[in-house]
Enzyme design. Structure first.
Site, PDB file in Angstrom:
ATOM      1  N   GLU A 167     -38.427 -66.567 -89.195  1.00  0.00           N
ATOM      2  CA  GLU A 167     -37.439 -66.464 -90.266  1.00  0.00           C
ATOM      3  C   GLU A 167     -36.758 -65.099 -90.355  1.00  0.00           C
ATOM      4  O   GLU A 167     -36.885 -64.392 -91.370  1.00  0.00           O
ATOM      5  CB  GLU A 167     -38.091 -66.804 -91.611  1.00  0.00           C
ATOM      6  CG  GLU A 167     -38.655 -68.199 -91.660  1.00  0.00           C
ATOM      7  CD  GLU A 167     -39.117 -68.620 -93.061  1.00  0.00           C
ATOM      8  OE1 GLU A 167     -39.139 -67.781 -93.974  1.00  0.00           O
ATOM      9  OE2 GLU A 167     -39.433 -69.813 -93.242  1.00  0.00           O
ATOM     10  N   GLU A 354     -42.659 -75.140 -90.095  1.00  0.00           N
ATOM     11  CA  GLU A 354     -43.204 -74.984 -91.453  1.00  0.00           C
ATOM     12  C   GLU A 354     -42.582 -76.040 -92.352  1.00  0.00           C
ATOM     13  O   GLU A 354     -41.372 -76.314 -92.262  1.00  0.00           O
ATOM     14  CB  GLU A 354     -42.867 -73.613 -92.072  1.00  0.00           C
ATOM     15  CG  GLU A 354     -43.667 -72.469 -91.518  1.00  0.00           C
ATOM     16  CD  GLU A 354     -43.376 -71.136 -92.214  1.00  0.00           C
ATOM     17  OE1 GLU A 354     -42.981 -71.141 -93.405  1.00  0.00           O
ATOM     18  OE2 GLU A 354     -43.541 -70.091 -91.558  1.00  0.00           O
TER      19      GLU A 354
HETATM   20  C1  FCB Z   1     -41.881 -69.092 -95.496  1.00  0.00           C
HETATM   21  C2  FCB Z   1     -42.718 -68.066 -94.746  1.00  0.00           C
HETATM   22  C3  FCB Z   1     -44.191 -68.297 -94.833  1.00  0.00           C
HETATM   23  C4  FCB Z   1     -44.607 -68.780 -96.217  1.00  0.00           C
HETATM   24  C5  FCB Z   1     -43.753 -69.926 -96.678  1.00  0.00           C
HETATM   25  C6  FCB Z   1     -44.122 -70.477 -98.022  1.00  0.00           C
HETATM   26  O1  FCB Z   1     -40.640 -68.531 -95.810  1.00  0.00           O
HETATM   27  O2  FCB Z   1     -42.369 -68.053 -93.370  1.00  0.00           O
HETATM   28  O3  FCB Z   1     -44.849 -67.126 -94.449  1.00  0.00           O
HETATM   29  O4  FCB Z   1     -44.621 -67.724 -97.088  1.00  0.00           O
HETATM   30  O5  FCB Z   1     -42.411 -69.529 -96.702  1.00  0.00           O
END
Ligand code: FCB
Length: 451
Positions: A167, A354
């Protein structure tokens, strides 16, 4: 029993974590300080003064955590490598004890039948590099490539695919533009060189990985952007926001150029940081997979503050997580089909790296943790993923965030994203109901896979 979804052969199931959020042991075995140690020590920076000094104590308890993963029947585990464990001062030779830790972890995973998927940078920059300008300095990109070589040389014989950055959008905006994450700089649009230098670091590290025959991915935080109305002003604002959040970190890698940021008053040299040949380098190593981190869509309206060409508008009428993030599962289908439409043949296979939600989970009197909201969140998003696959998007895997409740950055230990509850006083791990649900879902797919 969860029913199997219609997913491609070889679809991979995983969980994701990040070093600073789970490892603890910040002063052990020669680890150097990271920007998150410095930032968390600053009064008021993290809610209730929490820090990652102990976190889930995963550095010592990783065998127990690998056993939890084995219990889920995972195909893959996405974790991050702490750069300051490998190069405590940001330069010079590798710290052998730092490499040894990840060596043991990788072997433990392989013994459990789990393929390691490491991320090289998940926000914990060595403080020494921040002292030299952090990602605002071009030099950091070269240090990143050197660090990548040290790690790949040690683990590349057992680790087939690597994620360079996590990210870069969130790191730039929260860390450098708004100052709510480490390194805590509030530069607004002057933060843009941190975008270019992260991307340059990606390109340099990608070449290092490819030279060693390894697969290269990046994990981008992406969001479908919805204009608040059909008015021209709201639509123009949405286009500007989409360029910043989605295109800025994906177009250069897949298409070899920056998106139009003229709405921000920014030219194609991103505040003077782009040099001849940089974009060629950033795009030179084709991605083997695009990692997509998806949490929610974003609704955008015309600006209210003259400094920016957009304003964020609330998404109403949907459930919300404990973090107050809107729950819109179909946004994942919209995002994935949108990526396919935007990039066409230039889009590599996608893996969801994620997706998950925070819930205020606490064990009941009998010790169990029931988290029906998380199960509903995951099930809804997996349905949306399957819908995107049915619409022809090449999605190869799903890694949920997260295995364990952990240190959620500026929120400290207040947001619980885990399939496994962690009592941060005792370090006791308790698998939640969602753990059993995910395990059964994976087993149902394995049964289909194995006929
Ligand atoms: C993302 C991050 C991860 C975690 C999630 C909830 O932005 O990459 O580390 O904090 O959110």
């Amino acid at each position: 029993m969860p029913q199997p979804l219609d997913l491609p052969q070889g679809f991979r199931w995983g969980v994701s974590t990040a070093a600073y959020q789970i490892e603890g042991a910040v002063d052990e075995d020669g680890r150097g300080p990271s920007i998150w140690d410095t930032f968390a020590a600053r009064p008021g920076a993290v809610r209730d003064g929490h820090t990652g000094a102990v976190a889930c104590d995963h550095y010592h308890r990783y065998p127990e955590d690998v056993a939890l993963m084995q219990g889920l029947g995972l195909d893959g585990y996405r974790f991050s490598i702490a750069w300051p464990r490998i190069r405590p001062t940001g330069a010079g030779p590798a710290n052998p004890a730092g490499l040894d830790f990840y060596d043991r972890l990788v072997d433990g995973l392989l013994e459990a039948g789990i393929t390691p998927l490491p991320t090289l940078f998940h926000w914990d920059l060595p403080q020494a590099l921040e002292d030299g300008g952090g990602w605002l300095a071009r030099d950091t990109a070269y240090r990143f490539a050197e660090y990548t070589a040290l790690v790949a040389d040690r683990l590349g014989d057992r680790v087939p695919a690597w994620i360079t950055l996590n990210e870069p959008f969130v790191h730039m905006v929260y860390g450098y533009a708004m100052g709510i994450h480490a390194p805590g700089r509030a530069l607004m649009l002057d933060a843009l060189p941190a975008a270019h230098h992260q991307l340059l670091g990606h390109g340099l590290a990608a070449a290092v990985l490819r030279e060693r025959g390894l697969d290269v991915m990046i994990a981008n935080n992406l969001t479908p952007v919805r204009p608040a109305s059909s008015s021209e002003a709201d639509q123009a604002a949405a286009t500007a926001y989409d360029a910043l959040h989605n295109r800025l970190f994906t177009d250069p890698i897949l298409l070899g150029h920056y998106p139009d940021l003229s709405a921000f008053g920014v030219g194609p040299d991103l505040g003077g940081s782009v040099r001849d040949g940089d974009l060629k380098l950033i795009a030179a190593t084709p991605l083997d997979g695009l990692g997509v981190n998806y949490y929610n869509p974003t609704r955008i309206a015309a600006p209210t503050d003259p400094g920016l060409p957009f304003a964020e508008a609330p998404i109403e009428g949907v459930p919300r997580t404990a973090f107050d993030w809107p729950v819109v599962p179909d946004g994942l289908r919209e995002l994935l089909t949108g990526l396919r439409d935007r990039y066409g043949a230039a889009l590599p296979p996608v893996t969801i790296t994620e997706n998950g939600c925070s819930v205020a989970d606490e064990p009941a009197a009998d010790g169990t943790v029931s988290d029906p909201d998380r199960i509903a969140y995951l099930a809804g998003h997996l349905d949306a993923l399957a819908a995107a696959v049915a619409e022809g998007v090449d999605v190869r895997g799903y890694f949920t965030w997260s295995l364990l409740d952990n240190f959620e950055w500026a929120e400290g230990y207040h947001q619980r994203f885990g399939l496994v509850h962690v009592d941060f006083e005792t370090q006791r791990r308790t698998p939640k109901a969602s753990y059993a649900w995910y395990r059964d879902l994976i087993a149902a797919h394995r049964a289909v896979r194995e006929g």
